[in-house]
Design a protein around this motif. Structure first.
Motif, PDB file in Angstrom:
ATOM      1  N   ILE A  68      62.375  61.127  96.220  1.00 33.45           N
ATOM      2  CA  ILE A  68      63.629  60.946  95.475  1.00 33.45           C
ATOM      3  C   ILE A  68      63.407  61.219  93.993  1.00 33.45           C
ATOM      4  O   ILE A  68      64.205  61.919  93.349  1.00 33.45           O
ATOM      5  N   ALA A  69      62.298  60.712  93.442  1.00 40.40           N
ATOM      6  CA  ALA A  69      61.975  60.946  92.031  1.00 40.40           C
ATOM      7  C   ALA A  69      61.775  62.437  91.763  1.00 40.40           C
ATOM      8  O   ALA A  69      62.211  62.956  90.725  1.00 40.40           O
ATOM      9  N   THR A  70      61.142  63.135  92.701  1.00 37.47           N
ATOM     10  CA  THR A  70      60.947  64.579  92.550  1.00 37.47           C
ATOM     11  C   THR A  70      62.287  65.300  92.536  1.00 37.47           C
ATOM     12  O   THR A  70      62.524  66.181  91.702  1.00 37.47           O
ATOM     13  N   PHE A  71      63.182  64.938  93.458  1.00 42.10           N
ATOM     14  CA  PHE A  71      64.511  65.554  93.489  1.00 42.10           C
ATOM     15  C   PHE A  71      65.223  65.355  92.157  1.00 42.10           C
ATOM     16  O   PHE A  71      65.824  66.287  91.616  1.00 42.10           O
ATOM     17  N   ASP A  72      65.155  64.133  91.627  1.00 39.75           N
ATOM     18  CA  ASP A  72      65.798  63.849  90.335  1.00 39.75           C
ATOM     19  C   ASP A  72      65.208  64.727  89.235  1.00 39.75           C
ATOM     20  O   ASP A  72      65.940  65.292  88.420  1.00 39.75           O
ATOM     21  N   ALA A  73      63.892  64.850  89.212  1.00 38.34           N
ATOM     22  CA  ALA A  73      63.217  65.615  88.165  1.00 38.34           C
ATOM     23  C   ALA A  73      63.538  67.102  88.232  1.00 38.34           C
ATOM     24  O   ALA A  73      63.811  67.725  87.210  1.00 38.34           O
ATOM     25  N   ILE A  74      63.522  67.677  89.434  1.00 39.26           N
ATOM     26  CA  ILE A  74      63.723  69.131  89.524  1.00 39.26           C
ATOM     27  C   ILE A  74      65.179  69.536  89.372  1.00 39.26           C
ATOM     28  O   ILE A  74      65.468  70.706  89.152  1.00 39.26           O
ATOM     29  N   GLN A  75      66.080  68.564  89.464  1.00 34.84           N
ATOM     30  CA  GLN A  75      67.495  68.891  89.267  1.00 34.84           C
ATOM     31  C   GLN A  75      67.923  68.774  87.803  1.00 34.84           C
ATOM     32  O   GLN A  75      69.063  69.030  87.475  1.00 34.84           O
ATOM     33  N   LYS A  76      66.978  68.437  86.938  1.00 35.38           N
ATOM     34  CA  LYS A  76      67.277  68.390  85.512  1.00 35.38           C
ATOM     35  C   LYS A  76      67.433  69.820  84.993  1.00 35.38           C
ATOM     36  O   LYS A  76      66.825  70.759  85.495  1.00 35.38           O
ATOM     37  N   THR A  77      68.253  69.963  83.985  1.00 34.22           N
ATOM     38  CA  THR A  77      68.583  71.285  83.445  1.00 34.22           C
ATOM     39  C   THR A  77      67.340  72.054  83.004  1.00 34.22           C
ATOM     40  O   THR A  77      67.244  73.255  83.234  1.00 34.22           O
ATOM     41  N   THR A  78      66.357  71.382  82.416  1.00 30.81           N
ATOM     42  CA  THR A  78      65.155  72.068  81.930  1.00 30.81           C
ATOM     43  C   THR A  78      64.428  72.775  83.066  1.00 30.81           C
ATOM     44  O   THR A  78      64.079  73.952  82.962  1.00 30.81           O
ATOM     45  N   TYR A  79      64.206  72.078  84.163  1.00 34.06           N
ATOM     46  CA  TYR A  79      63.490  72.659  85.299  1.00 34.06           C
ATOM     47  C   TYR A  79      64.335  73.730  85.977  1.00 34.06           C
ATOM     48  O   TYR A  79      63.862  74.825  86.250  1.00 34.06           O
ATOM     49  N   SER A  80      65.590  73.415  86.245  1.00 32.67           N
ATOM     50  CA  SER A  80      66.433  74.374  86.966  1.00 32.67           C
ATOM     51  C   SER A  80      66.624  75.651  86.162  1.00 32.67           C
ATOM     52  O   SER A  80      66.634  76.750  86.727  1.00 32.67           O
ATOM     53  N   ALA A  81      66.762  75.541  84.847  1.00 34.51           N
ATOM     54  CA  ALA A  81      66.913  76.735  84.002  1.00 34.51           C
ATOM     55  C   ALA A  81      65.642  77.583  84.043  1.00 34.51           C
ATOM     56  O   ALA A  81      65.712  78.814  84.047  1.00 34.51           O
ATOM     57  N   ALA A  82      64.488  76.913  84.109  1.00 32.76           N
ATOM     58  CA  ALA A  82      63.215  77.634  84.129  1.00 32.76           C
ATOM     59  C   ALA A  82      63.070  78.490  85.390  1.00 32.76           C
ATOM     60  O   ALA A  82      62.412  79.533  85.366  1.00 32.76           O
ATOM     61  N   ILE A  83      63.686  78.069  86.483  1.00 32.12           N
ATOM     62  CA  ILE A  83      63.578  78.854  87.724  1.00 32.12           C
ATOM     63  C   ILE A  83      64.862  79.635  88.030  1.00 32.12           C
ATOM     64  O   ILE A  83      64.951  80.297  89.049  1.00 32.12           O
ATOM     65  N   GLY A  84      65.860  79.511  87.146  1.00 32.25           N
ATOM     66  CA  GLY A  84      67.074  80.300  87.288  1.00 32.25           C
ATOM     67  C   GLY A  84      68.020  79.837  88.384  1.00 32.25           C
ATOM     68  O   GLY A  84      68.690  80.652  89.011  1.00 32.25           O
ATOM     69  N   VAL A  85      68.081  78.532  88.619  1.00 30.13           N
ATOM     70  CA  VAL A  85      68.944  77.971  89.659  1.00 30.13           C
ATOM     71  C   VAL A  85      69.799  76.871  89.033  1.00 30.13           C
ATOM     72  O   VAL A  85      69.320  76.132  88.165  1.00 30.13           O
ATOM     73  N   GLU A  86      71.040  76.769  89.453  1.00 32.89           N
ATOM     74  CA  GLU A  86      71.911  75.690  88.981  1.00 32.89           C
ATOM     75  C   GLU A  86      71.300  74.343  89.355  1.00 32.89           C
ATOM     76  O   GLU A  86      70.753  74.207  90.458  1.00 32.89           O
ATOM     77  N   PRO A  87      71.399  73.328  88.475  1.00 30.76           N
ATOM     78  CA  PRO A  87      70.785  72.026  88.752  1.00 30.76           C
ATOM     79  C   PRO A  87      71.145  71.429  90.117  1.00 30.76           C
ATOM     80  O   PRO A  87      70.280  70.885  90.801  1.00 30.76           O
ATOM     81  N   GLY A  88      72.377  71.538  90.536  1.00 30.42           N
ATOM     82  CA  GLY A  88      72.797  70.966  91.815  1.00 30.42           C
ATOM     83  C   GLY A  88      72.316  71.731  93.037  1.00 30.42           C
ATOM     84  O   GLY A  88      72.434  71.249  94.163  1.00 30.42           O
ATOM     85  N   ASN A  89      71.756  72.916  92.827  1.00 27.49           N
ATOM     86  CA  ASN A  89      71.321  73.753  93.954  1.00 27.49           C
ATOM     87  C   ASN A  89      69.809  73.831  94.127  1.00 27.49           C
ATOM     88  O   ASN A  89      69.327  74.455  95.070  1.00 27.49           O
ATOM     89  N   VAL A  90      69.057  73.210  93.233  1.00 26.81           N
ATOM     90  CA  VAL A  90      67.600  73.347  93.260  1.00 26.81           C
ATOM     91  C   VAL A  90      67.005  72.866  94.587  1.00 26.81           C
ATOM     92  O   VAL A  90      66.210  73.571  95.211  1.00 26.81           O
ATOM     93  N   VAL A  91      67.379  71.671  95.024  1.00 27.13           N
ATOM     94  CA  VAL A  91      66.802  71.123  96.259  1.00 27.13           C
ATOM     95  C   VAL A  91      67.141  72.023  97.447  1.00 27.13           C
ATOM     96  O   VAL A  91      66.284  72.310  98.280  1.00 27.13           O
ATOM     97  N   ASP A  92      68.374  72.508  97.513  1.00 24.01           N
ATOM     98  CA  ASP A  92      68.763  73.381  98.631  1.00 24.01           C
ATOM     99  C   ASP A  92      68.047  74.728  98.572  1.00 24.01           C
ATOM    100  O   ASP A  92      67.605  75.244  99.603  1.00 24.01           O
TER     101      ASP A  92
END
Length: 113
Positions: A68-92
């Motif tokens: 759960i903590a990982t999901f929260d972290a990777i959905q932050k704008t900084t991480y999602s922007a770095a991989i080019g994915v919208e924050p709400g779509n990172v886990v999917d």
């Protein structure tokens, strides 16, 4: 193959332990050993596991706090922007890759490290 592609459920509970359904494994022509424990590779798998376990045991499959903590972290704008994915779509999006390679969802923390 996705569980929705099969006529058999991907997971079954035997003696209180959730495992991959041998019928699903045969239908999917998987090389996974039949004694392997079930693990979700994406949120759809996790939902299916919960539904299966709830029907069989009236309990749920607890999502580990670290996942759960990982999901929260990777959905932050900084991480999602770095991989080019919208924050709400990172886990999917990552879940789709995990499914393709049959990687357990719990290892997503290794991607975010």
């Amino acid at each position: 193959p996705a569980a929705s592609d099969m006529s058999q459920p991907k997971y079954v509970v035997k003696n209180g332990v959730m495992t991959l359904n041998p019928a699903w494994e045969r239908a999917s022509a998987s090389s996974t050993p039949s004694k392997a424990l079930a693990y979700p590779t994406n949120m759809d798998d996790y939902s299916e596991m919960n539904a299966t376990k709830r029907m069989a045991t009236k309990q749920i499959v607890e999502m580990p706090a670290s996942t759960i903590a990982t999901f929260d972290a990777i959905q932050k704008t900084t991480y999602s922007a770095a991989i080019g994915v919208e924050p709400g779509n990172v886990v999917d999006e990552l879940g789709a890759l995990f499914t393709l390679h049959e990687i357990p969802l719990g290892l997503m923390s290794k991607v975010a490290a």
